[in-house]
Design a protein around this motif. Structure first.
Motif, PDB file in Angstrom:
ATOM      1  N   ASN A 195       0.825  -1.205   0.000  1.00  0.00           N
ATOM      2  CA  ASN A 195       0.000   0.000   0.000  1.00  0.00           C
ATOM      3  C   ASN A 195       0.860   1.257   0.000  1.00  0.00           C
ATOM      4  O   ASN A 195       0.583   2.216  -0.733  1.00  0.00           O
ATOM      5  N   ILE A 196       1.909   1.254   0.804  1.00  0.00           N
ATOM      6  CA  ILE A 196       2.802   2.412   0.863  1.00  0.00           C
ATOM      7  C   ILE A 196       3.471   2.639  -0.493  1.00  0.00           C
ATOM      8  O   ILE A 196       3.525   3.769  -0.997  1.00  0.00           O
ATOM      9  N   VAL A 197       3.951   1.574  -1.096  1.00  0.00           N
ATOM     10  CA  VAL A 197       4.609   1.696  -2.404  1.00  0.00           C
ATOM     11  C   VAL A 197       3.642   2.253  -3.438  1.00  0.00           C
ATOM     12  O   VAL A 197       3.976   3.161  -4.211  1.00  0.00           O
ATOM     13  N   LYS A 198       2.413   1.741  -3.445  1.00  0.00           N
ATOM     14  CA  LYS A 198       1.432   2.184  -4.445  1.00  0.00           C
ATOM     15  C   LYS A 198       1.084   3.658  -4.251  1.00  0.00           C
ATOM     16  O   LYS A 198       0.985   4.419  -5.222  1.00  0.00           O
ATOM     17  N   ILE A 199       0.893   4.081  -3.003  1.00  0.00           N
ATOM     18  CA  ILE A 199       0.561   5.484  -2.746  1.00  0.00           C
ATOM     19  C   ILE A 199       1.696   6.393  -3.200  1.00  0.00           C
ATOM     20  O   ILE A 199       1.470   7.411  -3.876  1.00  0.00           O
ATOM     21  N   VAL A 200       2.931   6.048  -2.858  1.00  0.00           N
ATOM     22  CA  VAL A 200       4.064   6.894  -3.242  1.00  0.00           C
ATOM     23  C   VAL A 200       4.201   6.950  -4.762  1.00  0.00           C
ATOM     24  O   VAL A 200       4.386   8.034  -5.339  1.00  0.00           O
ATOM     25  N   GLU A 201       4.098   5.818  -5.420  1.00  0.00           N
ATOM     26  CA  GLU A 201       4.267   5.803  -6.869  1.00  0.00           C
ATOM     27  C   GLU A 201       3.170   6.584  -7.580  1.00  0.00           C
ATOM     28  O   GLU A 201       3.427   7.332  -8.522  1.00  0.00           O
ATOM     29  N   ARG A 202       1.938   6.431  -7.107  1.00  0.00           N
ATOM     30  CA  ARG A 202       0.833   7.149  -7.745  1.00  0.00           C
ATOM     31  C   ARG A 202       0.863   8.640  -7.398  1.00  0.00           C
ATOM     32  O   ARG A 202       0.497   9.482  -8.216  1.00  0.00           O
ATOM     33  N   ALA A 203       1.303   8.960  -6.191  1.00  0.00           N
ATOM     34  CA  ALA A 203       1.459  10.368  -5.821  1.00  0.00           C
ATOM     35  C   ALA A 203       2.528  11.021  -6.683  1.00  0.00           C
ATOM     36  O   ALA A 203       2.357  12.149  -7.171  1.00  0.00           O
ATOM     37  N   HIS A 204       3.642  10.328  -6.881  1.00  0.00           N
ATOM     38  CA  HIS A 204       4.715  10.841  -7.732  1.00  0.00           C
ATOM     39  C   HIS A 204       4.217  11.063  -9.157  1.00  0.00           C
ATOM     40  O   HIS A 204       4.476  12.115  -9.759  1.00  0.00           O
ATOM     41  N   ALA A 205       3.470  10.102  -9.693  1.00  0.00           N
ATOM     42  CA  ALA A 205       2.933  10.226 -11.046  1.00  0.00           C
ATOM     43  C   ALA A 205       1.958  11.400 -11.159  1.00  0.00           C
ATOM     44  O   ALA A 205       1.764  11.941 -12.254  1.00  0.00           O
ATOM     45  N   SER A 206       1.360  11.782 -10.026  1.00  0.00           N
ATOM     46  CA  SER A 206       0.399  12.894 -10.013  1.00  0.00           C
ATOM     47  C   SER A 206       1.052  14.232  -9.710  1.00  0.00           C
ATOM     48  O   SER A 206       0.355  15.240  -9.591  1.00  0.00           O
ATOM     49  N   LYS A 270      14.080   8.648  -3.660  1.00  0.00           N
ATOM     50  CA  LYS A 270      14.196   8.213  -5.057  1.00  0.00           C
ATOM     51  C   LYS A 270      13.470   9.171  -6.001  1.00  0.00           C
ATOM     52  O   LYS A 270      13.981   9.505  -7.084  1.00  0.00           O
ATOM     53  N   TYR A 271      12.278   9.623  -5.590  1.00  0.00           N
ATOM     54  CA  TYR A 271      11.450  10.450  -6.458  1.00  0.00           C
ATOM     55  C   TYR A 271      11.590  11.951  -6.198  1.00  0.00           C
ATOM     56  O   TYR A 271      10.923  12.757  -6.851  1.00  0.00           O
ATOM     57  N   GLY A 272      12.410  12.327  -5.225  1.00  0.00           N
ATOM     58  CA  GLY A 272      12.590  13.740  -4.920  1.00  0.00           C
ATOM     59  C   GLY A 272      11.386  14.374  -4.259  1.00  0.00           C
ATOM     60  O   GLY A 272      11.053  15.538  -4.520  1.00  0.00           O
ATOM     61  N   ILE A 273      10.744  13.624  -3.378  1.00  0.00           N
ATOM     62  CA  ILE A 273       9.538  14.084  -2.684  1.00  0.00           C
ATOM     63  C   ILE A 273       9.864  14.323  -1.213  1.00  0.00           C
ATOM     64  O   ILE A 273      10.518  13.501  -0.573  1.00  0.00           O
ATOM     65  N   VAL A 274       9.406  15.436  -0.677  1.00  0.00           N
ATOM     66  CA  VAL A 274       9.585  15.743   0.746  1.00  0.00           C
ATOM     67  C   VAL A 274       8.678  14.836   1.581  1.00  0.00           C
ATOM     68  O   VAL A 274       7.510  14.629   1.241  1.00  0.00           O
ATOM     69  N   CYS A 275       9.208  14.289   2.683  1.00  0.00           N
ATOM     70  CA  CYS A 275       8.365  13.439   3.529  1.00  0.00           C
ATOM     71  C   CYS A 275       8.444  13.800   5.009  1.00  0.00           C
ATOM     72  O   CYS A 275       7.932  13.064   5.853  1.00  0.00           O
ATOM     73  N   GLU A 276       9.089  14.918   5.333  1.00  0.00           N
ATOM     74  CA  GLU A 276       9.144  15.387   6.711  1.00  0.00           C
ATOM     75  C   GLU A 276       8.611  16.813   6.774  1.00  0.00           C
ATOM     76  O   GLU A 276       8.927  17.646   5.926  1.00  0.00           O
ATOM     77  N   MET A 277       7.819  17.079   7.804  1.00  0.00           N
ATOM     78  CA  MET A 277       7.175  18.385   7.915  1.00  0.00           C
ATOM     79  C   MET A 277       8.188  19.527   7.937  1.00  0.00           C
ATOM     80  O   MET A 277       7.926  20.609   7.392  1.00  0.00           O
ATOM     81  N   LYS A 278       9.336  19.305   8.504  1.00  0.00           N
ATOM     82  CA  LYS A 278      10.335  20.367   8.597  1.00  0.00           C
ATOM     83  C   LYS A 278      10.841  20.817   7.229  1.00  0.00           C
ATOM     84  O   LYS A 278      11.388  21.911   7.080  1.00  0.00           O
TER      85      LYS A 278
END
Length: 295
Positions: A195-206, A270-278
């Motif tokens: 589930n985590i992998v799918k959310i990250v991949e689809r979020a990146h694609a979006s 890997k996808y250059g996405i921020v994942c920490e609130m800071k």
């Protein structure tokens, strides 16, 4: 049921803006919510909403906001969506959230942050883009699963995850700073690596620029009872598992939280996405003009 109320105040000051997208003030134009998410903490007794599906509409929200903004010396980020979704179906006709955004767009020095599970937000992309160009706008689309069948019973009246991701893609293409709230993560239900992998991949694609997770959920009083009741209808074996694992605890982290965080961090890097609130992009309000001395 929908009823109107006359609000006395709309904005509430946040003590620690750094903990939530830099939000300085919170507002909600509605009380209650119809999305029916079985895990929603807003059903808890401390919020004082007896029947959460009964929607109270703050009919004077726009007029009150204009008055309150005019009196605010401290400029900053205004957040909406903390207690109920600002884009419930009733917003389609009432347009109160749009009115609030238009008011913020017209007020010098204020930015906006919105959380929603609804693709209706794309209707207001023009106003969000205007705010983004003047100050800053952040949109966080809430997604806890990409499994459409699972979403249909844990979030029964919310738009499907695919519709939310399409809305995210539309906003991202218009250069509106947007991403995903991956929360809550329901133990034994949505806390799988797949589930985590799918959310990250689809979020990146979006086009998501951030994915902020909470790898657990809250459980307390009335909300815990409601969650267990709904869980018993679809996965009755999980209720005793929750009771054994968490007892009366409020903060219920997934037993897999550590490994899921490592996975999420790896994928976001890997996808250059921020994942920490800071690391989320913040709005820095202008400094108030210095008071000159007469002598």
């Amino acid at each position: 049921m929908v009823h109107e109320i006359e609000a006395r105040t709309l904005l509430s000051r946040q003590k620690q803006p750094e903990n939530w997208f830099g939000v300085d003030y919170n507002l909600n134009v509605y009380r209650g919510c119809v999305h029916g998410c079985i895990y929603c903490d807003s059903r808890s007794e401390c919020y004082g909403i007896e029947v959460f599906e009964d929607i109270a509409v703050k009919k004077n929200a726009v007029q009150l906001l204009k008055k309150e903004l005019a009196g605010k010396r401290h400029k900053g980020m205004i957040g909406t969506g903390s207690m109920s979704d600002p884009y419930m179906p009733i917003e389609r006709s009432l347009r109160l959230t749009r009115g609030v955004l238009e008011t913020i767009a017209a007020a010098p020095g204020f930015a906006v942050q919105t959380v929603t599970k609804s693709d209706l937000i794309v209707r207001d992309a023009d106003v969000l883009q205007e705010i983004s160009q003047r100050t800053h706008a952040t949109v966080a689309v809430s997604i806890s699963t990409c499994d459409e069948e699972q979403a249909s019973w844990i979030e029964p009246h919310a738009p499907a995850p695919a519709a939310r991701l399409q809305a995210l893609a539309t906003l991202a293409k218009q250069d509106i700073y947007s991403g995903v709230l991956l929360m809550p993560t329901l133990p034994f239900l949505t806390d799988s690596r797949a589930n985590i992998v799918k959310i990250v991949e689809r979020a990146h694609a979006s086009g998501a620029q951030f994915i902020i997770p909470w790898l657990g959920m809250s459980l307390r009083d009335r909300q815990r009872d409601y969650y267990y009741e709904k869980l018993a209808e679809r996965a009755p074996g999980l209720v005793p598992q929750y009771q054994r694992t968490y007892g009366e605890r409020y903060n219920c982290m997934s037993p897999r939280a550590k490994s899921l965080w490592e996975l999420l961090h790896e994928l976001c890097d890997k996808y250059g996405i921020v994942c920490e609130m800071k690391d989320v992009k913040r709005f820095v309000p202008p400094e108030p003009p210095e008071q000159l001395e007469l002598f």
